[in-house]
Design a protein around this motif. Sequence first.
Motif, PDB file in Angstrom:
ATOM      1  N   ALA A  15    -124.363  17.895  81.041  1.00 30.15           N
ATOM      2  CA  ALA A  15    -124.162  16.944  80.059  1.00 30.15           C
ATOM      3  C   ALA A  15    -124.629  17.310  78.810  1.00 30.15           C
ATOM      4  N   ILE A  16    -125.756  18.179  78.707  1.00 25.28           N
ATOM      5  CA  ILE A  16    -126.297  18.449  77.420  1.00 25.28           C
ATOM      6  C   ILE A  16    -125.410  19.554  76.722  1.00 25.28           C
ATOM      7  N   VAL A  17    -124.683  20.369  77.624  1.00 26.82           N
ATOM      8  CA  VAL A  17    -123.770  21.449  77.346  1.00 26.82           C
ATOM      9  C   VAL A  17    -122.675  20.690  76.616  1.00 26.82           C
ATOM     10  N   TRP A  18    -122.230  19.888  77.443  1.00 22.64           N
ATOM     11  CA  TRP A  18    -121.031  18.902  76.783  1.00 22.64           C
ATOM     12  C   TRP A  18    -121.198  18.178  75.484  1.00 22.64           C
ATOM     13  N   LEU A  23    -120.585  17.893  69.629  1.00 26.90           N
ATOM     14  CA  LEU A  23    -121.237  18.127  68.441  1.00 26.90           C
ATOM     15  C   LEU A  23    -120.739  19.189  67.559  1.00 26.90           C
ATOM     16  N   LEU A  24    -120.946  20.452  68.274  1.00 26.72           N
ATOM     17  CA  LEU A  24    -120.383  21.473  67.606  1.00 26.72           C
ATOM     18  C   LEU A  24    -118.895  21.597  67.304  1.00 26.72           C
ATOM     19  N   ILE A  86    -114.392  20.462  73.337  1.00 27.20           N
ATOM     20  CA  ILE A  86    -115.334  21.536  73.251  1.00 27.20           C
ATOM     21  C   ILE A  86    -114.725  22.786  72.885  1.00 27.20           C
ATOM     22  N   LEU A  87    -113.430  22.879  73.182  1.00 29.03           N
ATOM     23  CA  LEU A  87    -112.585  24.098  72.744  1.00 29.03           C
ATOM     24  C   LEU A  87    -111.592  23.989  71.637  1.00 29.03           C
ATOM     25  N   SER A  88    -111.267  22.433  71.344  1.00 24.01           N
ATOM     26  CA  SER A  88    -110.288  22.280  70.310  1.00 24.01           C
ATOM     27  C   SER A  88    -110.273  21.012  70.177  1.00 24.01           C
ATOM     28  N   HIS A 123    -108.697  24.971  66.647  1.00 21.32           N
ATOM     29  CA  HIS A 123    -109.287  25.668  67.542  1.00 21.32           C
ATOM     30  C   HIS A 123    -110.690  26.003  67.190  1.00 21.32           C
ATOM     31  N   THR A 124    -111.471  25.386  67.734  1.00 21.78           N
ATOM     32  CA  THR A 124    -113.225  25.415  67.566  1.00 21.78           C
ATOM     33  C   THR A 124    -113.635  26.873  67.601  1.00 21.78           C
ATOM     34  N   LEU A 125    -113.321  27.858  68.274  1.00 23.78           N
ATOM     35  CA  LEU A 125    -114.042  29.119  68.463  1.00 23.78           C
ATOM     36  C   LEU A 125    -113.301  29.841  67.257  1.00 23.78           C
ATOM     37  N   SER A 126    -112.020  30.051  67.212  1.00 23.14           N
ATOM     38  CA  SER A 126    -111.217  30.836  66.383  1.00 23.14           C
ATOM     39  C   SER A 126    -111.163  30.424  64.990  1.00 23.14           C
ATOM     40  N   GLY A 127    -111.329  29.199  64.571  1.00 24.57           N
ATOM     41  CA  GLY A 127    -111.066  28.450  63.531  1.00 24.57           C
ATOM     42  C   GLY A 127    -109.504  28.260  63.219  1.00 24.57           C
ATOM     43  N   HIS A 128    -108.816  28.527  63.927  1.00 25.88           N
ATOM     44  CA  HIS A 128    -107.281  28.519  63.672  1.00 25.88           C
ATOM     45  C   HIS A 128    -106.707  27.064  63.736  1.00 25.88           C
TER      46      HIS A 128
END
Length: 418
Positions: A15-18, A23-24, A86-88, A123-128
């Motif tokens: 839950a904390i990771v989620w 938030l990120l 989380i990912l997008s 896309h959260t990780l790549s910024g695309h």
Amino acid sequence: MRKERLIVPILAALAIVWMVGQLLSSVLFERSLRQALEDLEARGEWRVSRVERSQGWLSSQGRLLLSPLLGRPWQLELTYRARHGILSTDVEGTFLPRLDSALQQAVGEVTATSAPRWKGRYHTLSGHSELQLALAPFIIQQSGRELEVRGGRLRLEGVFGDWRLRVRMDQLALTDGAAQLTLGPLLLESRYTYIEDAHHFAQRDHLHVDALSLHYPAYDVKLAPLDIHSYMVLDESELRLTGELIMGDVMVPTEAPDTALLNGHIAMELSRLNADAIRQAIRRLRQEAAWGDASLPMAEGLLSRLEPDLLQILSDSPRLDVITVDVDSPLLGLRVDADGALFFDARKLDQLNVTLLDKQEERARWLERLDGDFIWHDAPTVVALWLGLPLGTRELQFDVIRGKWRVNGRPMPDLWSQ
């Protein structure tokens, strides 16, 4: 028993990771959106404002207004609603053009089958980022004239410093009484690369038109295809603009159904526009837009205040290279194969006045700053005769000396008064 005790900590950790991921994702989406809007403003062409914003862990929403940097003849209102993962992040919204009263009266009534909507993904990780828009058919009518847009699609994607645009329009038809201009389908592809604050940037565009037709009661003109290429670069020292026009066969079916009126291509480059002066002019324009009256298209005296920067843009003696003019007319039996260059004399720029260019005397001063030469290779005999040159003349040398034209060493005859 020991495994059962681990369930609660594992679920809590998940839950904390989620929550941290959500938030990120929200923070990175907000930062990417803010950066994209700042990059858009840095070009010096647009004013962007966020009139509404609501940022949350699971979703965010807001409303943006885009308008020309000077004046407010129109505004583009965009709404968005983002669902963070989380990912997008998936985004969707609407866009609505808003015209001021004068432009609304000039354009006339606009009818559309549905409100334009757009959707995208970050896309959260790549910024695309990706954005897609489907434009429903609509019609603009004003004083007996009609513009019909039969739908289109837009796709914008990229990351910070590198964006690509692709626009496809099904067909555009402009009707004015018995005359009609039809354009399309057409495709616009563009790539824009830049560094922070657009201190350096490059933009490459390609417009392809499958067919263009002009219909009059007496005759028709058809062109297929038409391609326009452009390349603009702002580096540390100069702004360069390169353009190329490629025409397929231009046909007049009523006069010559099997023979083209003309075809060919033209390529030119404008260079040596002072880069620092351009950046300074953009900064001044943004400052004027921030200080000025938003309801006015141009603040009083703006051109006078911009004049030092505009003249400084010319301080490196701009150069226009006509790389090639290769145009053939099978119907008329003529061919143009030419090239050359034109230069601007940048000495004593303080003797020029941008604000007086509507006066004949001032325009003459600017024309006196032009020098250059052009060569028409293998010119047709009829052109030599038309210019009053010997019958056997095969090469025409056009010289521009202080704004005055000469051909093969002779003053250019006054062709238009004959």
